[in-house]
Design a protein around this motif. Structure first.
Motif, PDB file in Angstrom:
ATOM      1  N   VAL A 105     -44.058 -18.071 107.105  1.00 13.58           N
ATOM      2  CA  VAL A 105     -45.512 -18.050 106.902  1.00 13.58           C
ATOM      3  C   VAL A 105     -45.823 -17.866 105.413  1.00 13.58           C
ATOM      4  CG1 VAL A 105     -47.632 -16.721 107.340  1.00 13.58           C
ATOM      5  CG2 VAL A 105     -46.082 -17.289 109.229  1.00 13.58           C
ATOM      6  N   GLY A 106     -45.070 -16.983 104.746  1.00 10.65           N
ATOM      7  CA  GLY A 106     -45.254 -16.783 103.310  1.00 10.65           C
ATOM      8  C   GLY A 106     -44.994 -18.051 102.526  1.00 10.65           C
ATOM      9  N   CYS A 139     -45.345 -21.098 103.636  1.00 11.60           N
ATOM     10  CA  CYS A 139     -46.474 -21.994 103.901  1.00 11.60           C
ATOM     11  C   CYS A 139     -47.697 -21.607 103.064  1.00 11.60           C
ATOM     12  CB  CYS A 139     -46.823 -21.987 105.387  1.00 11.60           C
ATOM     13  SG  CYS A 139     -45.555 -22.715 106.431  1.00 11.60           S
ATOM     14  N   LEU A 140     -47.933 -20.311 102.933  1.00 12.55           N
ATOM     15  CA  LEU A 140     -49.059 -19.856 102.108  1.00 12.55           C
ATOM     16  C   LEU A 140     -48.866 -20.227 100.648  1.00 12.55           C
ATOM     17  CD1 LEU A 140     -49.740 -16.339 103.661  1.00 12.55           C
ATOM     18  CD2 LEU A 140     -51.168 -18.386 103.857  1.00 12.55           C
ATOM     19  N   TYR A 141     -47.642 -20.066 100.137  1.00 14.60           N
ATOM     20  CA  TYR A 141     -47.345 -20.477  98.755  1.00 14.60           C
ATOM     21  C   TYR A 141     -47.642 -21.954  98.543  1.00 14.60           C
ATOM     22  CZ  TYR A 141     -44.684 -16.531  96.687  1.00 14.60           C
ATOM     23  OH  TYR A 141     -44.288 -15.345  96.133  1.00 14.60           O
ATOM     24  N   CYS A 172     -49.495 -24.063 100.377  1.00 16.54           N
ATOM     25  CA  CYS A 172     -50.924 -24.379 100.504  1.00 16.54           C
ATOM     26  C   CYS A 172     -51.704 -23.909  99.288  1.00 16.54           C
ATOM     27  CB  CYS A 172     -51.490 -23.742 101.768  1.00 16.54           C
ATOM     28  SG  CYS A 172     -50.901 -24.504 103.286  1.00 16.54           S
ATOM     29  N   ASN A 173     -51.390 -22.717  98.801  1.00 16.65           N
ATOM     30  CA  ASN A 173     -52.078 -22.176  97.632  1.00 16.65           C
ATOM     31  C   ASN A 173     -51.849 -23.063  96.410  1.00 16.65           C
ATOM     32  OD1 ASN A 173     -53.767 -20.163  96.595  1.00 16.65           O
ATOM     33  ND2 ASN A 173     -52.052 -18.928  95.882  1.00 16.65           N
ATOM     34  N   LEU A 229     -54.039 -14.864  97.940  1.00 13.15           N
ATOM     35  CA  LEU A 229     -53.060 -15.669  98.679  1.00 13.15           C
ATOM     36  C   LEU A 229     -51.659 -15.515  98.102  1.00 13.15           C
ATOM     37  CD1 LEU A 229     -54.960 -18.959  99.569  1.00 13.15           C
ATOM     38  CD2 LEU A 229     -53.898 -17.350 101.149  1.00 13.15           C
ATOM     39  N   ASN A 230     -51.561 -15.435  96.780  1.00 11.95           N
ATOM     40  CA  ASN A 230     -50.249 -15.197  96.161  1.00 11.95           C
ATOM     41  C   ASN A 230     -49.692 -13.846  96.589  1.00 11.95           C
ATOM     42  OD1 ASN A 230     -49.408 -17.430  94.764  1.00 11.95           O
ATOM     43  ND2 ASN A 230     -50.337 -16.829  92.840  1.00 11.95           N
ATOM     44  N   ALA A 262     -48.621 -14.158 100.284  1.00 11.03           N
ATOM     45  CA  ALA A 262     -47.442 -15.018 100.394  1.00 11.03           C
ATOM     46  C   ALA A 262     -46.189 -14.287  99.930  1.00 11.03           C
ATOM     47  CB  ALA A 262     -47.647 -16.298  99.584  1.00 11.03           C
ATOM     48  N   CYS A 299     -45.173 -11.625 102.411  1.00 13.63           N
ATOM     49  CA  CYS A 299     -44.546 -12.215 103.602  1.00 13.63           C
ATOM     50  C   CYS A 299     -43.112 -12.652 103.319  1.00 13.63           C
ATOM     51  CB  CYS A 299     -45.363 -13.399 104.098  1.00 13.63           C
ATOM     52  SG  CYS A 299     -46.926 -12.964 104.881  1.00 13.63           S
TER      53      CYS A 299
END
Length: 88
Positions: free
Chosen positions: A17-18, A20-22, A24-25, A44-45, A48, A51
């Motif tokens: 998940v982390g 994916c957040l990286y 997407c960000n 978000l960073n 991420a 996570c």
């Protein structure tokens, strides 16, 4: 094997998940959907990196952990500066 009963699998999933957040960000930053100085980018960073650091508990790598700690620290500093300056 269930994520609910296997802590290693749960930690790995949180790490994914982390990741994916990286991604997407960074995509939003590149496409100028968010600013590198915005609260959203910094938050978000932070999430991420946190996570991914949790994910590293399943398969530890010192260099990766150090990178995540750096991102967490810089995100916290950025958020503190952002709150001191006021919102964008």
């Amino acid at each position: 094997m269930s994520f609910y009963t296997d802590p290693t699998a749960l930690a790995e999933m949180i790490g994914i998940v982390g990741f994916c957040l990286y991604v997407c960000n960074y995509a939003m930053l590149t496409l100028r959907a968010i600013s590198g100085h915005s609260f959203a980018y910094l938050a978000l960073n932070l999430v991420a990196a946190s996570c991914v650091l949790i994910g590293l508990t399943a398969s530890f790598n010192l260099a990766s952990a150090m990178i995540q700690i750096f991102w967490i620290t810089m995100s916290l500093i950025g958020l503190a500066l952002h709150s001191k300056r006021g919102s964008d």
